[in-house]
Each structure stands twice: as C-alpha cells, then as structure tokens.
Write a protein that holds these residues in place. Structure first.
Motif, mmCIF file in Angstrom:
data_model
loop_
_atom_site.group_PDB
_atom_site.id
_atom_site.type_symbol
_atom_site.label_atom_id
_atom_site.label_comp_id
_atom_site.label_asym_id
_atom_site.label_seq_id
_atom_site.Cartn_x
_atom_site.Cartn_y
_atom_site.Cartn_z
ATOM 1 N N PRO A 21 -8.331 -33.437 23.938
ATOM 2 C CA PRO A 21 -7.522 -34.592 23.524
ATOM 3 C C PRO A 21 -6.048 -34.373 23.845
ATOM 4 C CG PRO A 21 -8.040 -33.243 21.634
ATOM 5 C CD PRO A 21 -8.787 -32.645 22.804
ATOM 6 N N ASP A 22 -5.322 -35.472 23.944
ATOM 7 C CA ASP A 22 -3.874 -35.384 24.093
ATOM 8 C C ASP A 22 -3.289 -34.892 22.775
ATOM 9 O OD1 ASP A 22 -3.947 -36.393 26.683
ATOM 10 O OD2 ASP A 22 -3.753 -38.467 25.989
ATOM 11 N N LEU A 23 -2.291 -34.040 22.859
ATOM 12 C CA LEU A 23 -1.636 -33.554 21.657
ATOM 13 C C LEU A 23 -0.670 -34.612 21.142
ATOM 14 C CD1 LEU A 23 -0.980 -29.847 22.680
ATOM 15 C CD2 LEU A 23 -2.811 -30.756 21.257
ATOM 16 N N PRO A 24 -0.400 -34.613 19.841
ATOM 17 C CA PRO A 24 0.490 -35.626 19.266
ATOM 18 C C PRO A 24 1.877 -35.570 19.903
ATOM 19 C CG PRO A 24 -0.480 -34.262 17.538
ATOM 20 C CD PRO A 24 -0.876 -33.677 18.836
ATOM 21 N N SER A 25 2.466 -36.735 20.074
ATOM 22 C CA SER A 25 3.839 -36.819 20.574
ATOM 23 C C SER A 25 4.450 -38.114 20.055
ATOM 24 C CB SER A 25 3.868 -36.785 22.099
ATOM 25 O OG SER A 25 3.216 -37.921 22.620
ATOM 26 N N GLY A 26 5.755 -38.160 20.039
ATOM 27 C CA GLY A 26 6.443 -39.363 19.595
ATOM 28 C C GLY A 26 6.379 -39.534 18.091
ATOM 29 N N GLY A 27 6.728 -40.726 17.648
ATOM 30 C CA GLY A 27 6.724 -41.037 16.229
ATOM 31 C C GLY A 27 8.105 -40.873 15.622
ATOM 32 N N GLN A 28 8.305 -41.466 14.468
ATOM 33 C CA GLN A 28 9.605 -41.397 13.810
ATOM 34 C C GLN A 28 9.799 -40.085 13.064
ATOM 35 O OE1 GLN A 28 9.639 -44.941 11.386
ATOM 36 N NE2 GLN A 28 10.613 -46.123 13.003
ATOM 37 N N THR A 29 8.721 -39.538 12.500
ATOM 38 C CA THR A 29 8.797 -38.271 11.781
ATOM 39 C C THR A 29 8.013 -37.235 12.565
ATOM 40 O OG1 THR A 29 8.881 -39.442 9.681
ATOM 41 C CG2 THR A 29 8.327 -37.101 9.604
ATOM 42 N N VAL A 30 8.692 -36.183 12.962
ATOM 43 C CA VAL A 30 8.039 -35.126 13.735
ATOM 44 C C VAL A 30 7.774 -33.953 12.799
ATOM 45 C CG1 VAL A 30 8.265 -33.543 15.665
ATOM 46 C CG2 VAL A 30 9.143 -35.869 15.860
ATOM 47 N N ASP A 31 6.509 -33.625 12.612
ATOM 48 C CA ASP A 31 6.103 -32.493 11.784
ATOM 49 C C ASP A 31 5.710 -31.365 12.721
ATOM 50 O OD1 ASP A 31 4.873 -30.632 10.149
ATOM 51 O OD2 ASP A 31 3.986 -32.150 8.843
ATOM 52 N N VAL A 32 6.640 -30.469 12.966
ATOM 53 C CA VAL A 32 6.439 -29.393 13.937
ATOM 54 C C VAL A 32 5.278 -28.486 13.523
ATOM 55 C CG1 VAL A 32 7.526 -27.393 15.034
ATOM 56 C CG2 VAL A 32 8.848 -29.472 14.644
ATOM 57 N N GLN A 33 5.158 -28.186 12.237
ATOM 58 C CA GLN A 33 4.083 -27.304 11.780
ATOM 59 C C GLN A 33 2.717 -27.949 11.978
ATOM 60 O OE1 GLN A 33 5.581 -26.663 7.800
ATOM 61 N NE2 GLN A 33 6.224 -24.574 8.333
ATOM 62 N N ALA A 34 2.599 -29.238 11.697
ATOM 63 C CA ALA A 34 1.317 -29.924 11.883
ATOM 64 C C ALA A 34 0.949 -29.975 13.353
ATOM 65 C CB ALA A 34 1.374 -31.331 11.303
ATOM 66 N N ARG A 35 1.920 -30.270 14.209
ATOM 67 C CA ARG A 35 1.643 -30.317 15.652
ATOM 68 C C ARG A 35 1.238 -28.948 16.173
ATOM 69 N NH1 ARG A 35 5.740 -34.693 18.370
ATOM 70 N NH2 ARG A 35 5.230 -36.362 16.935
ATOM 71 N N SER A 36 1.862 -27.915 15.666
ATOM 72 C CA SER A 36 1.503 -26.556 16.066
ATOM 73 C C SER A 36 0.080 -26.220 15.622
ATOM 74 C CB SER A 36 2.495 -25.564 15.459
ATOM 75 O OG SER A 36 2.144 -24.248 15.772
ATOM 76 N N ALA A 37 -0.289 -26.635 14.400
ATOM 77 C CA ALA A 37 -1.641 -26.380 13.891
ATOM 78 C C ALA A 37 -2.681 -27.136 14.711
ATOM 79 C CB ALA A 37 -1.736 -26.781 12.423
ATOM 80 N N ILE A 38 -2.391 -28.385 15.063
ATOM 81 C CA ILE A 38 -3.321 -29.170 15.876
ATOM 82 C C ILE A 38 -3.493 -28.529 17.247
ATOM 83 C CG2 ILE A 38 -3.640 -31.387 17.053
ATOM 84 C CD1 ILE A 38 -2.246 -32.665 14.564
#
Length: 54
Positions: A21-38
């Motif tokens: 899958p494509d990894l999360p990107s964009g959005g108004q609130t960026v949760d770096v820890q959540a993106r790293s976990a995903i």
C-alpha cells in the motif's frame, strides 16, 4: 506461494497477490510516530512475503 519471489498468493477468480500500500502522506495533522509505525508494519509484511515489494 510463488516460489520465484517467495510471496504468498491466493486463487480467487485467478491468482491474486497483495500489493504494497501507499504510505500515508499529506493531511492537516502529521503524526510522525504513527506514520513510522505504519511504515514498519508494511516493511514487516513485505519481509514476510505477504505483500509485494513494489
């Protein structure tokens, strides 16, 4: 299992493989820890042969 690539495959109206899958990107609130976990989960699933490398 695809012996050439080591990836799991399933037959449902033809052979099916899971794609990475494509990894999360964009959005108004960026949760770096959540993106790293995903990203880590996707990497583990790829290493286990459940997702394609692309």
């Amino acid at each position: 299992m695809n012996r050439a690539s080591g990836q799991e495959i399933r037959f449902a109206d033809g052979w099916q493989v899971a794609t990475r899958p494509d990894l999360p990107s964009g959005g108004q609130t960026v949760d770096v820890q959540a993106r790293s976990a995903i990203a880590a989960i996707v990497d583990c699933l790829t290493d286990a042969g459940l997702l394609g490398s692309e």
